[in-house]
Design a protein around this motif. Structure first.
Motif: not given
Lengths: 533, 362
Positions: B237, B356-358, B361, B9, B223, B230-231, B226-227, B233-234
């Motif tokens: 902007f 079984r998928p459940s 994890i 995550d 900064f 990483q991105a 790094r920006v 288009r940002a």
């Protein structure tokens, strides 16, 4: 559109149901013991705010996520869906909100790539065209996807899905990119599928649509099932209340007052244009536009008609001849983004992650993103060294989050950790915090839940009341009619004045949105259908 | 049984610290296997390679001498890589820096005084920066792939150096050996300690690494880097100019590679030869990634990679195996570092195919 009763109403057999379906991500219970029932041959709506758990549920049904506990019952038998291929094999198809098509390939190749069984390209093209015709979805399989309109791309996705002979089709926010006319076409297809006994799980934010189209609705809130209802018997307001758990108020706008008090022109385009930078970009031509102090000008249009190019031109991400753009009376065409910000303009781009914010950076760093130059004094120290003033950033970030009610799990989370609605509130709040005299915002509430959308719209209206000029580019006509004073339509890179929001009708704006080709597009299905019969 | 990668995550902080260590352990393990295949006792091999060089004063000095150019080059590369500019040509910038800085002692052998060394260092940085400017210009102007252009310029620089020391810059008193004249006292980077050969290049490396780390983490320029990495288009902007940053990153890393080059020539070799670098510019790419593109991490990583140079010499002398084994270890290390980095974003999951998928994890 009239509501057609499903054929075989007496046949209440369940096609798919879940019992106690649960999925957690860390501490967050995304789906909490959900009992969903989808009957054969019904259009079933799945309602809920962003973050309510709709996508998690759908991903489990489509096999791209596995539940932690609970069961999925498909046609009376408990099954496990290990992956999307297994889902397709069972007869579950899905059309995603963000299309998964390759722009540089033809329609036929795109379909071929996604098929599970190897077949020849010619065969698949024939099957696709036949199927498309029979559902009134005209499709040229030899066209390149990059040349297709968004509505046509959606057709490709739907046809691709139908080729697998699904018994259940899942549609995620299908109409958010369509003109009203295109949406009508989609509804006819869906009703036709229902008549053939196919079930549809329909996810949408547009409550009017759900009311008109769907037989039943399941409402989710914070991962829990709030209830099932017949949308036809509910009002849009009562459905929204179920979704957010409180009454949602419409933003009231005193249109005429704003028009009468038309202030000075703060943003002006005079015959501006932009050459396309890539084969898939739109050429902007002869743009004339004035936005005055105290007014909200809405720009309606179907996606891909030059909205993002227009935003780039006005924000200064691309430069223009110096005299074509004026900000607060000063020529600004040659200035970059920060030069225009220093003149008092502020910008909110369409894409939150990757354009308006850097996903893996914290909110305070993302605050610096748009304001490091315009608020140099506030956020930088030690003159030419340009050291970031961390404590000031944190303070401003907290202030913005409080003002906009941004809900976050830690003090300064990464932008990607926020839900779409909360991140959008932060991105809009970041600009409002400067009290800009001009705000240009592209799709202010795209993919944002009802509660956050109202919050953002109200903030825009308040900013206009305080004397700022607002230019709002939006594909959501409801939104434009709700808060804009004046409406323009962008079609194939040109702007057309539709008039005051209180005077024009949705149909008139819809006609302008469809441009010259609208007539052709709506007429083809019937003629090809006749041909097929 | 099936092994799956499951997306985390959030990136794991623990793994981003552990990953280089796991990579190091796997490298040693593979090293053991290689030693076994070569018929060498793996314990003795690992000891000779990784431990022995750390036990004597003179070899610690050699370690510092080898680590200094690696660190200097790698901190520059970290700025490039963080902003998605793939400068693979630091080896060439190292060489042109060395050539430019050596111009003073070779063309003006009598030059002396306090100005000479600083001037040599500045010329070295300019030489490296100028060489790096070529791929930067080609990228921003013609959209040419900087990986190819910067890499190819390495060979041009190597051949140019070769030509110089065999031709115009050959030592007139050098019995026709392909070498320049040796530098005189005021043209040599002094040693720091009485105990050994370590010269001021090591100081430059550590000081500049700390300065770059501060700039990268604390300033708006950092900064911006790094920006844009990483991105993009940002970054647009935010009003950051990606092309200007490309030029900036190449010039900076070129200058640092050039500084490493002139420091090595002036401090360690004290003349120009056809070959002045055992592949520092390429090894520094490994150093940069092993150090997590973080200048402070690069100080550690540079020291580890310097060890592989010493270790391969030791292995050649003590175990009688080819010194190419050092390159093998470097390659293994980069391979494992990049693989282990996957664990920062993914976790490994063992799953039975039809369970079984459940219950999957745990």
């Amino acid at each position: 559109m009239g509501r057609v009763l499903p054929t075989g109403q007496e046949d209440q057999e369940l096609l798919l149901s879940t019992r106690g379906l649960t999925k957690t991500f860390g501490d967050l219970v995304a789906n909490d013991a959900l009992d969903l029932d989808i009957r054969k041959g019904e259009i079933h709506a799945l309602l809920g705010e962003n973050g309510a758990g709709k996508s998690t549920l759908v991903k489990m049904l489509y096999g791209s996520l596995q539940p932690d506990s609970g069961s999925i019952i498909w046609r009376g038998k408990e099954t496990s869906i290990a992956n999307p291929a297994a889902a397709r094999h069972l007869g579950i198809g899905m059309v995603f909100q963000h299309f998964s098509l390759f722009e540089a390939l033809t329609v036929a190749d795109n379909i071929l790539i996604s098929t599970d069984n190897p077949v020849s390209r010619q065969r698949i093209a024939q099957d696709a065209e036949r199927l498309a015709q029979s559902y009134g979805l005209p499709l040229n399989t030899r066209s390149y996807v990059g040349d297709l309109s968004v509505g046509e791309r959606q057709r490709v996705e739907i046809v691709r899905c139908l080729l697998q002979n699904p018994q259940l089709i899942i549609l995620d926010e299908p109409t958010s990119v369509l003109t009203p006319q295109e949406a009508e076409g989609l509804f006819e297809t869906l009703l036709r599928l229902r008549a053939e006994g196919c079930s549809v799980l329909y996810i949408s934010h547009r409550l009017d649509e759900v009311k008109a189209l769907c037989d039943r609705a399941t409402v989710l809130r914070h991962g829990k099932m709030i209830g099932e209802c017949d949308p036809a018997e509910e009002t849009a307001a009562s459905l929204a209340a179920m979704m957010v758990g409180a009454q949602v108020e419409k933003v009231e706008r005193d249109h005429d007052g704003a028009l009468e008090a038309a202030g000075e022109v703060l943003l002006e385009l005079s015959d501006a244009g932009l050459e396309p930078e890539s084969p898939f970009a739109v050429r902007l031509r002869n743009l004339v536009l004035q936005v005055r102090s105290g007014e909200i000008v809405g720009i309606a249009g179907v996606a891909g008609n030059g909205q993002s190019e227009l935003f780039r031109l006005i924000s200064g991400e691309v430069s223009a001849p110096h005299d074509q753009i004026k900000i607060r009376g000063k020529q600004a065409g040659g200035l970059g983004v920060n030069g225009r910000r220093r003149l008092g303009a502020a910008f909110v781009p369409e894409e939150r992650l990757g354009h308006g914010a850097v996903p893996d950076m914290t909110l305070s760093e993302n605050l610096l993103l748009s304001r490091h130059a315009s608020d140099r004094v506030a956020f930088q120290r030690f003159g030419p060294l340009g050291v970031v003033w961390k404590s000031m950033l944190t303070e401003a970030m907290t202030r913005i989050c409080d003002a906009m009610d941004v809900r976050k799990s830690t003090a300064d989370p990464a932008a990607s950790a926020l839900s779409g609605g909360n991140l959008q509130k932060f991105i809009v709040g970041r600009e409002l915090d400067r009290q800009p005299s001009i705000l240009v915002v592209n799709q202010p509430t795209w993919g944002v839940d009802a509660g956050a959308a109202q919050h953002i719209r109200k903030a825009l209206v308040d900013l206009a009341k305080s004397g700022s000029a607002i230019l709002m580019i939006s594909q959501d006509l409801d939104e434009i009619f709700e808060i804009a004073d004046r409406i323009l339509v962008i079609d194939d890179g040109s702007l057309r004045e539709a008039g005051a929001a209180s005077k024009v009708t949705r149909e008139e704006v819809g006609m302008l949105m469809g441009g010259a080709t609208a007539g052709m597009r709506t007429s083809t299905p019937s003629s090809e259908e006749n041909h097929a019969h | 049984m099936r092994i799956e990668l499951q997306r985390r995550d959030a990136p794991s902080r623990r793994m981003s610290l552990l990953s280089p260590l796991i990579a190091l352990a796997l490298t040693m393990l593979t090293g053991c296997i290689i030693f076994l295949v070569l018929g060498v006792d793996p314990i003795a091999g690992i000891y000779a390679f990784f431990v022995e060089p750390l036990t004597e004063t003179w070899s610690l000095h050699e370690l510092a001498i080898k680590a200094a150019p690696l660190i200097l080059i790698a901190i520059g590369l970290s700025i490039c890589f963080r902003s998605s500019n793939w400068n693979i040509g630091a080896e060439g910038q190292f060489i042109t820096g060395a050539i430019a800085g050596s111009a003073i002692p070779i063309l003006m052998p009598e030059a002396s005084g306090a100005w000479v060394l600083p001037a040599m260092l500045v010329l070295g940085m300019l030489g490296g920066a100028a060489w790096a400017a070529i791929p930067a210009f080609c990228k921003t102007r013609f959209n040419a792939n900087e990986i190819l252009t910067s890499l190819m310029l390495v060979y041009v620089a190597q051949l140019f150096l070769d030509w110089l020391v065999r031709g115009p810059w050959r030592n007139p008193e050098g019995f026709n050996f392909p070498e320049s004249r040796t530098f005189s006292a005021g043209q040599i980077l002094p040693e720091i300690l009485d105990s050994g050969r370590t010269h001021y290049g090591a100081v430059f490396a550590v000081v500049l690494a700390v300065i770059l780390w501060l700039s990268l983490t604390k300033t708006v320029k950092g900064f911006e880097i790094r920006v844009i990495g990483q991105a993009r288009r940002a970054g647009a902007f935010a009003g950051f100019d990606a092309n200007r940053l490309t030029i900036f990153a190449f010039l900076l890393s070129g200058a640092l590679a050039g500084l490493a080059g002139i420091s090595e020539v002036s401090g360690a070799i004290q003349q120009l030869r056809p070959s002045i670098s055992p592949g520092y510019g390429f090894t520094a790419i490994i150093v940069a990634f092993l150090g997590r593109l973080n200048p402070l991490g690069i100080i550690v990583a540079g020291t580890v990679l310097a060890l592989t140079y010493l270790g391969s010499e030791a292995a050649q002398i003590m175990l009688g195996i080819s010194d190419k084994i050092g390159r093998v270890f470097q390659g293994l290390l980069l391979f494992y570092v990049l693989s282990c980095d996957t664990l920062i974003h993914y976790r490994i999951r063992f799953a039975a195919i039809d369970r079984r998928p459940s219950k999957e994890i745990a």
